[in-house]
Design a protein around this motif. Structure first.
Motif, PDB file in Angstrom:
ATOM      1  N   SER A 128      92.976   8.538 -74.799  1.00  0.00           N
ATOM      2  CA  SER A 128      93.508   9.519 -73.506  1.00  0.00           C
ATOM      3  C   SER A 128      92.422   9.076 -72.708  1.00  0.00           C
ATOM      4  N   HIS A 129      93.055   9.286 -71.366  1.00  0.00           N
ATOM      5  CA  HIS A 129      92.174   8.930 -70.156  1.00  0.00           C
ATOM      6  C   HIS A 129      92.136  10.109 -69.383  1.00  0.00           C
ATOM      7  N   LEU A 130      91.076  10.642 -69.345  1.00  0.00           N
ATOM      8  CA  LEU A 130      90.858  11.992 -68.761  1.00  0.00           C
ATOM      9  C   LEU A 130      89.598  12.215 -67.643  1.00  0.00           C
ATOM     10  N   ALA A 131      89.845  13.026 -66.639  1.00  0.00           N
ATOM     11  CA  ALA A 131      89.092  13.250 -65.390  1.00  0.00           C
ATOM     12  C   ALA A 131      88.865  14.741 -65.285  1.00  0.00           C
ATOM     13  N   ARG A 132      87.949  15.045 -64.564  1.00  0.00           N
ATOM     14  CA  ARG A 132      87.705  16.437 -63.859  1.00  0.00           C
ATOM     15  C   ARG A 132      87.469  16.440 -62.357  1.00  0.00           C
ATOM     16  N   GLU A 133      88.139  17.404 -61.953  1.00  0.00           N
ATOM     17  CA  GLU A 133      87.717  17.707 -60.541  1.00  0.00           C
ATOM     18  C   GLU A 133      86.626  18.884 -60.236  1.00  0.00           C
ATOM     19  N   VAL A 134      86.848  19.739 -61.176  1.00  0.00           N
ATOM     20  CA  VAL A 134      85.933  20.670 -61.331  1.00  0.00           C
ATOM     21  C   VAL A 134      84.553  20.522 -62.198  1.00  0.00           C
ATOM     22  N   LYS A 135      83.256  20.689 -61.816  1.00  0.00           N
ATOM     23  CA  LYS A 135      82.331  20.441 -62.672  1.00  0.00           C
ATOM     24  C   LYS A 135      82.182  21.803 -63.402  1.00  0.00           C
ATOM     25  N   ILE A 185      91.001  16.846 -67.974  1.00  0.00           N
ATOM     26  CA  ILE A 185      92.606  16.595 -68.167  1.00  0.00           C
ATOM     27  C   ILE A 185      92.868  15.311 -68.254  1.00  0.00           C
ATOM     28  N   GLU A 186      93.902  15.133 -69.174  1.00  0.00           N
ATOM     29  CA  GLU A 186      94.517  13.687 -69.273  1.00  0.00           C
ATOM     30  C   GLU A 186      95.229  13.371 -68.229  1.00  0.00           C
ATOM     31  N   PRO A 209      89.481   8.095 -78.145  1.00  0.00           N
ATOM     32  CA  PRO A 209      90.764   7.899 -78.989  1.00  0.00           C
ATOM     33  C   PRO A 209      91.328   9.186 -79.269  1.00  0.00           C
ATOM     34  N   GLN A 210      92.848   9.262 -79.409  1.00  0.00           N
ATOM     35  CA  GLN A 210      93.700  10.785 -79.483  1.00  0.00           C
ATOM     36  C   GLN A 210      93.042  11.040 -80.964  1.00  0.00           C
ATOM     37  N   ASP A 211      92.717  10.484 -81.895  1.00  0.00           N
ATOM     38  CA  ASP A 211      92.060  10.777 -83.209  1.00  0.00           C
ATOM     39  C   ASP A 211      90.985  11.732 -83.293  1.00  0.00           C
ATOM     40  N   ASN A 212      90.283  11.610 -82.208  1.00  0.00           N
ATOM     41  CA  ASN A 212      89.023  12.495 -82.211  1.00  0.00           C
ATOM     42  C   ASN A 212      89.175  13.676 -81.494  1.00  0.00           C
ATOM     43  N   LEU A 213      89.718  14.650 -82.271  1.00  0.00           N
ATOM     44  CA  LEU A 213      89.942  15.946 -81.683  1.00  0.00           C
ATOM     45  C   LEU A 213      88.851  16.716 -81.344  1.00  0.00           C
ATOM     46  N   LEU A 214      87.817  16.629 -82.207  1.00  0.00           N
ATOM     47  CA  LEU A 214      86.552  17.260 -81.630  1.00  0.00           C
ATOM     48  C   LEU A 214      86.355  16.922 -80.406  1.00  0.00           C
ATOM     49  N   ALA A 215      86.069  15.683 -79.979  1.00  0.00           N
ATOM     50  CA  ALA A 215      85.822  15.221 -78.495  1.00  0.00           C
ATOM     51  C   ALA A 215      86.685  15.661 -77.618  1.00  0.00           C
ATOM     52  N   LEU A 216      88.003  15.609 -77.705  1.00  0.00           N
ATOM     53  CA  LEU A 216      89.023  15.934 -76.998  1.00  0.00           C
ATOM     54  C   LEU A 216      88.970  17.502 -76.740  1.00  0.00           C
ATOM     55  N   GLU A 217      88.586  18.281 -77.652  1.00  0.00           N
ATOM     56  CA  GLU A 217      88.504  19.737 -77.599  1.00  0.00           C
ATOM     57  C   GLU A 217      87.169  20.031 -76.658  1.00  0.00           C
TER      58      GLU A 217
END
Length: 266
Positions: A122-129, A236-237, A220-228
């Motif tokens: 998953s490639h994610l980015a944020r616009e709001v700190k 956001i992906e 990796p999409q397997d790392n649910l803890l990191a994604l959460e």
């Protein structure tokens, strides 16, 4: 059209091949030229670069990296041609596993060449700190006495022995230490600023440090803890890519990779 060794003089032509959503190709290929573990090649015609790519060798695995075709010369089979050439240069007995990270454009080509899907990033980015976290007192700058432990953490997570290339960047790392044991590392000056940890708390604490400096993450999409954790901090992906392998499937810990190194190293 011929496939030959990429030369330093070719660096000047890389902007014409530069994908808009990739990091700058010039420092990458400058590193490939300097490294004893990388073997960059090119397809050229009348002095013009049409396609590029490299192998990156570890102890018993190889990554294919930065396979790019000039926008004006796509759909001519050049991506398949240079990928096939890179594969053919590998001693498959010595290096039974070949990896790459496939974009949407490259995925069908690699499937035809026999690569299998292993997982997705998953490639994610944020616009709001998000909020600023206090930095754990267990996080320290790299010290030479921890070198072998860092290399061991990397082997445990990646399933590869990448010491040759990792040691070019290890001195700039931050380490999570508990009872004098290295449980994770973060290298802000290497690729996509990787975080690897054999302990979940170490991984999250290093991510807290990382997101103070980085507004993008690739996990990796397997790392649910990191994604959460990233979702809680306004990431956001916006796209995904596919990690693929050819040859021997090996065990690695995708759930302990809290941010990948790069598309050329996983």
């Amino acid at each position: 059209m011929t496939i030959t060794t990429f030369q330093e003089a070719d660096l000047a032509q890389l902007p014409a091949l530069q994908p808009p959503d990739w990091g700058d190709l010039i420092p990458r290929f400058r590193y490939f030229l300097q490294s004893d573990f990388c073997f960059p090649v090119k397809i050229s015609e009348n002095g013009q670069l049409l396609a590029i790519g490299t192998n990156m060798h570890h102890t018993d695995s190889v990554w294919l990296a930065c396979i790019v075709v000039h926008p004006a010369h796509r759909n001519k089979g050049l991506g398949k041609m240079i990928t096939r050439h890179l594969i053919d240069q590998i001693d498959r007995k010595r290096y039974p596993t070949i990896y790459l990270d496939a974009t949407e454009y490259g995925y069908p080509v690699y499937r035809k060449l026999g690569f299998e899907l292993e997982t997705c990033y998953s490639h994610l980015a944020r616009e709001v700190k998000s909020e600023t976290y206090p930095i754990s007192t267990d996080i320290v700058r790299f010290e030479e006495k921890f070198r072998e432990q860092v290399l061991r953490v990397d082997r445990q997570v990646s399933g590869e022995d990448r010491a040759g290339i990792l040691q070019d960047f290890i001195s700039t790392s931050y380490l999570y230490i508990s009872d004098n044991l290295v449980l994770g590392y973060y290298v802000p000056e290497w690729g996509d600023a990787p975080v690897m940890a054999i302990d979940d708390r170490a991984g999250i604490e290093l991510m807290k440090l990382r997101i103070q400096m980085e507004d993008k993450a690739i996990v990796p999409q397997d790392n649910l803890l990191a994604l959460e954790f990233l979702a809680q901090n306004n990431f956001i992906e916006y796209k995904f890519s596919r990690r693929m392998f050819l040859g021997l499937k090996r065990e690695w810990k995708a759930d302990k990779l809290f941010n990948r190194i790069s598309g050329q190293l996983g």
